[in-house]
Design a protein around this motif. Structure first.
Motif, PDB file in Angstrom:
ATOM      1  N   GLU A   1       0.829  -1.197   0.000  1.00 57.72           N
ATOM      2  CA  GLU A   1       0.000   0.000   0.000  1.00 57.72           C
ATOM      3  C   GLU A   1       0.868   1.252   0.000  1.00 57.72           C
ATOM      4  O   GLU A   1       1.844   1.357   0.756  1.00 57.72           O
ATOM      5  CB  GLU A   1      -0.905  -0.009   1.232  1.00 57.72           C
ATOM      6  N   LYS A   2       0.500   2.189  -0.856  1.00 57.96           N
ATOM      7  CA  LYS A   2       1.287   3.415  -0.964  1.00 57.96           C
ATOM      8  C   LYS A   2       0.950   4.369   0.179  1.00 57.96           C
ATOM      9  O   LYS A   2      -0.194   4.448   0.616  1.00 57.96           O
ATOM     10  CB  LYS A   2       1.027   4.083  -2.310  1.00 57.96           C
ATOM     11  N   ARG A   3       1.966   5.103   0.631  1.00 53.77           N
ATOM     12  CA  ARG A   3       1.779   6.021   1.750  1.00 53.77           C
ATOM     13  C   ARG A   3       1.320   7.381   1.235  1.00 53.77           C
ATOM     14  O   ARG A   3       1.820   7.876   0.219  1.00 53.77           O
ATOM     15  CB  ARG A   3       3.083   6.178   2.542  1.00 53.77           C
ATOM     16  N   SER A   4       0.395   7.987   1.968  1.00 56.34           N
ATOM     17  CA  SER A   4      -0.046   9.334   1.606  1.00 56.34           C
ATOM     18  C   SER A   4       1.004  10.336   2.064  1.00 56.34           C
ATOM     19  O   SER A   4       1.751  10.096   3.024  1.00 56.34           O
ATOM     20  CB  SER A   4      -1.396   9.648   2.254  1.00 56.34           C
ATOM     21  N   ILE A   5       1.055  11.457   1.370  1.00 52.59           N
ATOM     22  CA  ILE A   5       2.026  12.495   1.712  1.00 52.59           C
ATOM     23  C   ILE A   5       1.426  13.849   1.360  1.00 52.59           C
ATOM     24  O   ILE A   5       0.605  13.963   0.446  1.00 52.59           O
ATOM     25  CB  ILE A   5       3.370  12.271   0.963  1.00 52.59           C
TER      26      ILE A   5
ATOM     27  N   GLY B   1      13.408   6.316  -8.462  1.00 56.37           N
ATOM     28  CA  GLY B   1      12.097   5.900  -8.943  1.00 56.37           C
ATOM     29  C   GLY B   1      11.409   4.968  -7.967  1.00 56.37           C
ATOM     30  O   GLY B   1      10.196   5.065  -7.746  1.00 56.37           O
ATOM     31  N   ARG B   2      12.184   4.055  -7.382  1.00 58.04           N
ATOM     32  CA  ARG B   2      11.604   3.123  -6.414  1.00 58.04           C
ATOM     33  C   ARG B   2      11.123   3.865  -5.172  1.00 58.04           C
ATOM     34  O   ARG B   2      10.055   3.559  -4.627  1.00 58.04           O
ATOM     35  CB  ARG B   2      12.650   2.059  -6.033  1.00 58.04           C
ATOM     36  N   LEU B   3      11.866   4.866  -4.731  1.00 60.43           N
ATOM     37  CA  LEU B   3      11.460   5.642  -3.556  1.00 60.43           C
ATOM     38  C   LEU B   3      10.205   6.461  -3.842  1.00 60.43           C
ATOM     39  O   LEU B   3       9.291   6.531  -3.020  1.00 60.43           O
ATOM     40  CB  LEU B   3      12.609   6.556  -3.112  1.00 60.43           C
ATOM     41  N   LEU B   4      10.156   7.103  -5.009  1.00 63.01           N
ATOM     42  CA  LEU B   4       8.986   7.911  -5.362  1.00 63.01           C
ATOM     43  C   LEU B   4       7.730   7.046  -5.498  1.00 63.01           C
ATOM     44  O   LEU B   4       6.620   7.495  -5.182  1.00 63.01           O
ATOM     45  CB  LEU B   4       9.249   8.663  -6.667  1.00 63.01           C
ATOM     46  N   SER B   5       7.907   5.813  -5.959  1.00 59.62           N
ATOM     47  CA  SER B   5       6.755   4.932  -6.176  1.00 59.62           C
ATOM     48  C   SER B   5       6.118   4.470  -4.872  1.00 59.62           C
ATOM     49  O   SER B   5       5.036   3.878  -4.881  1.00 59.62           O
ATOM     50  CB  SER B   5       7.173   3.708  -7.001  1.00 59.62           C
ATOM     51  N   GLN B   6       6.766   4.747  -3.733  1.00 58.54           N
ATOM     52  CA  GLN B   6       6.209   4.351  -2.442  1.00 58.54           C
ATOM     53  C   GLN B   6       5.026   5.227  -2.023  1.00 58.54           C
ATOM     54  O   GLN B   6       4.266   4.858  -1.122  1.00 58.54           O
ATOM     55  CB  GLN B   6       7.294   4.420  -1.351  1.00 58.54           C
ATOM     56  N   PHE B   7       4.859   6.385  -2.693  1.00 55.49           N
ATOM     57  CA  PHE B   7       3.894   7.372  -2.221  1.00 55.49           C
ATOM     58  C   PHE B   7       2.696   7.498  -3.148  1.00 55.49           C
ATOM     59  O   PHE B   7       2.789   7.277  -4.360  1.00 55.49           O
ATOM     60  CB  PHE B   7       4.589   8.722  -2.043  1.00 55.49           C
ATOM     61  N   ASP B   8       1.573   7.860  -2.559  1.00 54.00           N
ATOM     62  CA  ASP B   8       0.317   7.980  -3.297  1.00 54.00           C
ATOM     63  C   ASP B   8       0.280   9.342  -3.992  1.00 54.00           C
ATOM     64  O   ASP B   8      -0.260  10.319  -3.462  1.00 54.00           O
ATOM     65  CB  ASP B   8      -0.861   7.840  -2.327  1.00 54.00           C
TER      66      ASP B   8
END
Length: 317
Positions: free
Chosen positions: A2-6, A294-301
Motif C-alpha cells: 500500500e502506498k503512503r499518503s504524503i 524511482g523506487r522511492l517515489l513509487s512508495q507514495f500515493d
C-alpha cells in the motif's frame, strides 16, 4: 504494498526548513525569522483558545468548529473558530498580539506599543471579523438557516493590555472567552426548538474548501537554486544523510532513518513545487541512481503523468 499518503508541511515547520536550507547570510533570513515567530505564535494562540473552550458549557445543544474554511464564488474565508448554538452562531477570531493594545475610534487605526514602547500600526482585526460575520450571514441565508451571527475577537497573548477598546465590537482575553461567549448567547432569544444543529454542522463540514497552500519559495520570491540540497537528519539537524543498504545514514551523527526520503519529499513539496520528477528528486536528495529514486517515489500515493524519463509526480488535491 500500500502506498503512503504524503502532503505539505504545516506553515511553521515549512518556514523552519526553508530557513535551515538558506545560507545564514541570505537577505531573506531576518524576514523569514519574523514570519516564523508570527506563525508559531498564532498557532499557539489558537491552541490556547481550544483548550480554554473546555470551560464553556450550556444546558442545551451546541457545537464548536475550529479552522472553518468556506467559499462563496471567488470569495474565500477562514474562521479560527465557530460556535453554533440554538440562539446564534458566534464567529471567533484569534489574535496573538502582545503589548499595550489601542483601538483608535477617531482615526480607525489599530496599533500596539511593545515592551520597549515601540509603536506598531497593524491591520485592524475588526475588519476581518466583520467580513467573516457578513460572509456567514450570507451563507446561512443562502442555505435557509435562520441563525443570527455574532462575532468575538479573542486576544491570546499572555502579555497584552487593552488601553482602548472599540465600542461596537466584542473583544476579550483568552481567560475571559467562556463567559463572553455565554453572555453573547444569552443576549439572543431562543430560536425554534427543533433547529437541527448537527445538520447545520454537517453542511458546514461538507462545504469546507481547504486553503490551497503554495510552496514557500514561490510565496517569498526565493529561487530554489538558492537552497542547500541534501537529506535532513532529524537527529542532529544537518543535511548530511546518505543512502546505503536501503536506508539513510547521517555522516555527522551516524543516525539511521529508513524514511528520511519521505521527509525530504515533503520538504520539496512545501518549499519548491507540488510537482517533481525523478531528476529533480535526485538533485534535491543527492542521489545518483535513477532506479533508486524511482523506487522511492513509487512508495507514495501521488498523481503521475508521462512515462519513463518524462514521468512527473504531483501531490494529490
Amino acid at each position: 504494498m500500500e502506498k503512503r499518503s504524503i502532503g505539505m508541511m504545516a506553515r511553521s515547520e515549512g518556514l523552519e526548513r526553508l530557513i535551515n536550507r538558506l545560507p545564514a547570510e541570505h537577505q531573506s533570513q531576518s524576514y523569514l525569522q519574523k514570519e516564523l515567530h508570527r506563525t508559531a505564535s498564532g498557532a499557539r494562540g489558537e491552541h490556547r483558545i481550544e483548550a480554554r473552550f473546555n470551560e464553556f458549557y450550556l444546558d442545551e445543544d451546541y457545537s464548536v468548529m475550529w479552522n472553518v474554511q468556506l467559499q462563496l464564488g471567488n470569495w474565500p474565508i477562514q474562521m479560527d473558530g465557530l460556535l453554533l448554538t440554538k440562539r446564534c452562531a458566534i464567529v471567533i477570531e484569534s489574535k496573538n498580539i502582545s503589548g499595550k493594545i489601542h483601538f483608535d475610534e477617531k482615526t480607525g487605526e489599530f496599533y500596539r506599543f511593545d515592551e520597549d514602547s515601540v509603536k506598531t500600526v497593524m491591520e485592524d482585526p475588526q475588519i476581518q471579523l466583520r467580513k467573516n460575520v457578513r460572509f456567514l450571514s450570507i451563507w446561512f441565508k443562502k442555505h435557509k438557516i435562520p441563525l443570527p451571527v455574532q462575532g468575538l475577537i479573542v486576544f491570546t497573548a499572555k502579555k497584552c493590555e487593552f488601553i482602548s477598546k472599540p465600542a461596537r465590537t466584542l473583544i476579550c482575553k483568552t481567560y475571559q472567552m467562556p463567559e463572553m461567549l455565554l453572555k453573547i448567547h444569552e443576549a439572543h432569544p431562543p430560536m425554534a426548538a427543533n433547529l437541527p444543529l448537527l445538520k447545520i454542522k454537517d453542511m458546514l463540514l461538507s462545504s469546507q474548501t481547504p486553503f490551497v497552500e503554495i510552496p514557500l519559495c514561490q510565496r517569498y520570491f526565493i529561487h530554489p537554486r538558492e537552497l542547500k540540497t541534501g537529506v535532513y537528519c532529524r537527529n542532529c539537524q544537518s543535511l548530511t544523510m546518505f543512502r546505503t543498504k536501503r536506508s539513510w545514514h547521517c555522516q555527522s551523527c551516524r543516525h539511521q532513518d529508513l524514511l528520511a526520503h519521505e521527509f525530504a519529499l515533503q520538504e520539496y513539496f512545501s518549499l519548491i513545487d507540488t510537482t517533481i520528477t525523478n531528476e529533480r528528486f535526485r538533485e534535491f536528495c543527492g542521489l545518483d541512481s535513477r532506479h533508486v529514486a524511482g523506487r522511492l517515489l513509487s512508495q507514495f500515493d501521488l498523481q503521475t503523468t508521462g512515462e519513463s524519463k518524462a514521468r512527473c509526480y504531483r501531490l494529490k488535491d
